[in-house]
Design an enzyme around this catalytic site. Structure first.
Site, PDB file in Angstrom:
ATOM      1  CG  PHE A 193      -2.070  -0.934   1.152  1.00 32.51           C
ATOM      2  CD1 PHE A 193      -2.132  -1.920   0.186  1.00 32.51           C
ATOM      3  CD2 PHE A 193      -3.115  -0.840   2.065  1.00 32.51           C
ATOM      4  CE1 PHE A 193      -3.208  -2.797   0.117  1.00 32.51           C
ATOM      5  CE2 PHE A 193      -4.196  -1.705   2.005  1.00 32.51           C
ATOM      6  CZ  PHE A 193      -4.244  -2.682   1.033  1.00 32.51           C
ATOM      7  CD  GLU A 194       4.125   2.149  -3.371  1.00 25.89           C
ATOM      8  OE1 GLU A 194       4.215   3.148  -4.094  1.00 25.89           O
ATOM      9  OE2 GLU A 194       4.782   1.112  -3.579  1.00 25.89           O
TER      10      GLU A 194
END
Length: 406
Positions: A193-194
């Site tokens: 996740f970014e």
């Protein structure tokens, strides 16, 4: 002027640290706190930094859980561009060399940021003329597993923003991810996740007891997947330094209205540390980060990898509070994330610098100016973005890993 690299990242301006990721040279959201950290390095004396927290003082999780024991003593992790192509070229899963122990299929992405509905498919033939058929791909998964390799679905990347804001999105996430794992017979999940996938609410200040819905629902979703697939379920995470080590200096919005994403991975890692197989923080495309020595460290050298990894293996005070320590992770659960080539991302270091970092962390030798708080021969290994870029560079990264660890 030479064209920008056509990989996951484009070079960053030193004066304005930004982070990029994805299927080509696409810009991702600016990390404003990094700019603050860079300027603070000019004004905050080292004496003002929290005292280092030594490994002996931190509780340690039990090593070998969640499939870690099934990995080799030292493992090489690589992302495979499975659903897209870029300047590194398409690589079939069957053609990935045996050096790679965990292969993360990049990427599963949601139908919308808050739907929780994850989709995954092979690269379109119009984009990847050499793409295999689904049956060939499934056969390649089975063959890699027969060779003792782990093949995981990686969710996220630059384009795959996932915010599980509701329990419905959480449940959809579990069911859609399960469907993909079952369809291809995969070993587990990589959480990559970014961007704005994870952030902390203003009143959420305790990483041990998170209250922010996107954090709580993600933890619950992964726990459900772990319960469904059992102890053999392989779980890895690839957060950016912004979401982990920056938490030593700032955690969430804080009283001064900082970036809500700062340190936002810490409650996820902590809650799932017993289920976690491997954490490989991305030590690249990063701004300056304060280490346990109270100094700011810049990517692109062995020093950066040593300082960032030492924080994970020794534990560190969160938001500068010596009474609020993120506990150390066992070395068996930690790998170092690096770009495989200079085209793959900012922060690339040549093999000699890779080996210097490994010598320091695993042997206690050649540490340079930063002295880590222990020596960890059991450090699990390295992660690279990516298998494709390593192939583009004549397998320099994986050849060096294999030569180093034998």
């Amino acid at each position: 002027m030479a064209p920008p690299p056509s990989g996951r990242f484009r070079p960053l301006s030193p004066a304005r640290p930004r982070r990029l990721r994805g299927r080509g040279p696409r810009l991702r959201a600016a990390a404003a706190v990094f700019a603050l950290a860079a300027s603070a390095a000019l004004t905050v004396p080292a004496a003002a930094a929290p005292a280092p927290h030594r490994a002996a003082d931190a509780p340690r999780a039990v090593a070998g859980a969640s499939g870690s024991a099934a990995l080799p003593e030292h493992a090489l992790v690589g992302y495979l561009h499975t659903s897209f192509a870029n300047g590194s070229g398409y690589t079939r899963l069957a053609d990935v060399p045996d050096d790679w122990d965990i292969i993360d299929l990049a990427f599963g992405e949601p139908t919308s940021a808050t739907s929780g509905d994850i989709r995954f498919g092979l690269c379109p033939q119009s984009e990847c003329p050499d793409v295999e058929s689904e049956e060939e791909f499934k056969a390649a998964v089975a063959e890699k597993q027969a060779q003792g390799k782990k093949v995981l679905l990686s969710i996220g990347g630059q384009n795959g923003q996932v915010r599980l804001t509701t329990t419905q999105a959480r449940d959809t996430f579990v069911s859609s991810v399960s469907s993909i794992i079952d369809k291809y017979g995969l070993d587990g999940l990589d959480i990559d996740f970014e961007g704005h996938s994870l952030s902390l609410d203003a009143d959420d200040t305790d990483f041990r007891n998170p209250t922010t819905p996107v954090i709580v629902n993600l933890i619950s979703a992964i726990e459900s997947l772990k319960a469904k697939y059992g102890d053999d379920f392989t779980l890895t995470m690839a957060p950016e330094t912004f979401f982990v080590q920056l938490g030593h200096q700032r955690y969430g919005p804080g009283p001064n209205g900082g970036d809500a994403r700062a340190g936002a991975y810490l409650p996820v890692i902590h809650a799932l540390r017993d289920d976690l197989t491997l954490l490989h923080v991305q030590d690249y495309n990063s701004g300056p980060i304060m280490g346990l020595d109270g100094q700011y460290h810049q990517m692109g050298s062995a020093d950066f990898h040593i300082a960032m990894t030492d924080m994970l293996l020794a534990g560190f005070p969160v938001a500068g509070d010596a009474d609020n320590v993120f506990p150390a992770l066992p070395p068996e659960k930690v790998a170092i994330g690096m770009p495989a080539t200079s085209q793959a991302g900012n922060g690339y270091v040549p093999p000699g610098e890779v080996n210097t970092a490994l010598d320091c962390l695993t042997k206690g030798s050649d540490c340079g100016s930063y002295q880590p708080h222990g020596t960890w021969p059991a450090l699990r290994g390295l992660m690279a973005w990516s298998v494709n870029w390593d192939r583009f560079n004549d397998w320099e990264f994986s050849k060096n890993f294999t030569a180093y660890f034998g």
